[in-house]
Design an enzyme around this catalytic site. Structure first.
Site, PDB file in Angstrom:
ATOM      1  N   GLN A  57       7.163 -11.327 -14.919  1.00 47.81           N
ATOM      2  CA  GLN A  57       8.473 -11.657 -14.431  1.00 47.81           C
ATOM      3  C   GLN A  57       8.515 -12.787 -13.495  1.00 47.81           C
ATOM      4  OE1 GLN A  57      11.493  -9.940 -15.795  1.00 47.81           O
ATOM      5  NE2 GLN A  57       9.930  -9.202 -17.209  1.00 47.81           N
ATOM      6  N   THR A  74      10.240  -9.619  -0.512  1.00 48.08           N
ATOM      7  CA  THR A  74       9.372  -8.617  -0.138  1.00 48.08           C
ATOM      8  C   THR A  74       8.432  -8.968   0.870  1.00 48.08           C
ATOM      9  OG1 THR A  74      10.075  -7.665  -2.539  1.00 48.08           O
ATOM     10  CG2 THR A  74       7.862  -6.964  -1.380  1.00 48.08           C
ATOM     11  N   TRP A 101       4.853  -9.260   2.173  1.00 44.28           N
ATOM     12  CA  TRP A 101       3.657  -9.200   1.725  1.00 44.28           C
ATOM     13  C   TRP A 101       2.877  -8.254   2.586  1.00 44.28           C
ATOM     14  CZ3 TRP A 101       2.096 -12.140  -2.851  1.00 44.28           C
ATOM     15  CH2 TRP A 101       0.803 -11.909  -3.121  1.00 44.28           C
ATOM     16  N   ASP A 131       9.227   1.657 -15.967  1.00 41.98           N
ATOM     17  CA  ASP A 131       8.313   0.443 -16.056  1.00 41.98           C
ATOM     18  C   ASP A 131       6.967   0.629 -15.406  1.00 41.98           C
ATOM     19  OD1 ASP A 131       7.673  -1.874 -17.815  1.00 41.98           O
ATOM     20  OD2 ASP A 131       8.253  -3.088 -15.931  1.00 41.98           O
ATOM     21  N   GLU A 133      -0.414   0.845  -7.555  1.00 40.93           N
ATOM     22  CA  GLU A 133      -1.540   0.087  -6.325  1.00 40.93           C
ATOM     23  C   GLU A 133      -1.592   1.220  -5.312  1.00 40.93           C
ATOM     24  OE1 GLU A 133      -0.137  -3.340  -8.622  1.00 40.93           O
ATOM     25  OE2 GLU A 133       1.024  -1.999  -7.450  1.00 40.93           O
ATOM     26  N   ASP A 146       7.024  -3.276  -6.764  1.00 37.50           N
ATOM     27  CA  ASP A 146       7.438  -3.804  -7.876  1.00 37.50           C
ATOM     28  C   ASP A 146       8.602  -2.608  -8.640  1.00 37.50           C
ATOM     29  OD1 ASP A 146       6.134  -6.160  -7.708  1.00 37.50           O
ATOM     30  OD2 ASP A 146       4.617  -5.319  -9.026  1.00 37.50           O
TER      31      ASP A 146
END
Length: 409
Positions: free
Chosen positions: A107, A222, A224, A289, A294, A309
């Protein structure tokens, strides 16, 4: 007392104990677990509303240093975060030092570096708030506002496993283009008076750019995660095949959870319960989805499942995709703390809390009213599913006490 009478009395006692557990965990305050969870809920409520324009005044640390120190094996931010408003304000206003194409993925996104060297992921607006994404439950572009709403839902549920997210309006001409790499600049174009870009990703196309309104582009940022916490990617055991006519095993094998329980890291530790928490979270937001997830690297299965995500969410308020709950209804287990929190969010309290939390955000309103109503409706579906499990196999086998807290390094 005759044996038959003793058996009747024993059965009655066991029934009363089971009903007592359901009562205590269904909004009651009698058990130690319930009291502890109620105190945590009250803390969440007290800190839910954030002050707009907040600034750090009591420390020489940067907002990024503070947020980095929050991260631990089982949480992205702690239960009490008085600096949260200031950190989110900094995210929404700090000068952009560099702009590049996003990290690999399917995306459209951009990777920005903010003043002080903090990396963030920018997801641009693709839809208006009232747009309905038709088709498969994972259809459509990423929704930037879904990232914002999902972060605050994570706060409200008490999971604290989602990276910090805030909405932001960016001036493409003055904030992005002067610091953009050639690779990103090469994907900019004009559509009428609107500045657009299409970036680089698997599904990125010049014919399908994201466009600003004039020069102002709305999006989400977002934060990191710190580099000292490297991520490890895992295939989700309840992932979809994304191929027409081909089902994943969990879609036809109702005993699939028993097989999952024999596979590491789901055979020990908190990971399977994290997957079930995530299924509840994803069902509430309509996210079908999550094909991978992670955790932190080299964790031996002890790390949390990180809620990264979340943008394929809040696409269709009328669609309640029950298959998202498969980990819950196939395993028929859930954390006591999760169950207690859900009970405290019944009767409209969930949508009210989300609405209150989102009032802070610069792109408010982040959700249209039908999506807020859908949260309450879906919560009722989650609770009905848990109660069916308790009826089928008893509360003791359904409600799992697991409060794993690992110390920060």
């Amino acid at each position: 007392m005759k044996l038959k009478q003793r058996m009747v009395v024993l059965c009655a006692v066991l029934l009363l104990l089971g009903l007592a557990k359901i009562f205590l965990l269904d909004g009651g305050e009698g058990s130690a677990a319930s009291r502890r969870d109620l105190r945590a809920f009250r803390k969440m409520e007290a800190g839910l509303s954030l002050s707009r324009g907040a600034r750090l005044t009591h420390t020489l640390q940067s907002p990024w240093e503070i947020a980095s120190q929050w991260v631990g094996p089982r949480e992205v931010y702690p239960e009490e975060t008085p600096e949260l408003a200031a950190v989110l304000t900094a995210l929404s206003s700090a000068r952009i030092e560099r702009a590049d194409v996003g990290y690999k993925g399917t995306q459209l996104k951009a990777l920005l570096v903010l003043d002080g060297g903090q990396k963030v992921v920018f997801k641009p607006k693709r839809y208006n708030r009232d747009y309905v994404v038709e088709g498969e439950p994972y259809a459509g572009y990423d929704r930037h506002n879904a990232e914002v709403a999902a972060f605050h839902l994570d706060r409200i549920l008490g999971f604290r496993r989602a990276p910090l997210v805030v909405g932001r309006n960016v001036n493409v001409r003055t904030e992005i283009k002067p610091v953009a790499t050639d690779q990103l600049l090469g994907t900019f174009l004009m559509q009428g008076n609107n500045t657009c870009f299409y970036g680089k990703c698997y599904y990125c196309r010049e014919s399908e750019p994201a466009c600003a309104e004039g020069e102002i582009m709305e999006g989400s940022l977002t934060l990191w995660l710190p580099d000292v916490w490297p991520l490890q990617k895992h295939r989700h055991p309840w992932g979809r095949t994304y191929r027409e006519g081909k089902l994943a095993r969990w879609e036809y094998d109702e005993s699939y959870c028993e097989a999952v329980k024999k596979m590491p890291p789901y055979d020990a530790g908190p990971r399977l319960l994290d997957v079930i928490d995530t299924a509840i979270f994803d069902y509430l937001i309509g996210n079908a989805d999550r094909h991978h997830y992670e955790s932190f690297q080299d964790d031996g299965g002890a790390s949390m499942l990180i809620l990264l995500d979340n943008a394929k969410s809040f696409g269709n308020a009328a669609l309640d995709e029950r298959s998202i709950l498969a980990p819950l209804y196939q395993c028929c287990m859930v954390r006591v703390s999760t169950w207690n929190r859900l009970n405290l969010l019944k009767s409209g309290a969930l949508s009210s809390a989300v609405r209150q939390a989102l009032a802070f955000d610069p792109i408010r309103p982040a959700l249209a009213e039908p999506h807020l109503a859908a949260l309450d409706r879906r919560l009722s579906g989650v609770m009905a599913t848990v109660k069916q499990c308790m009826e089928a196999q008893s509360p003791d086998n359904t409600l799992i006490e697991d409060r794993m807290n690992l110390p920060h390094p």
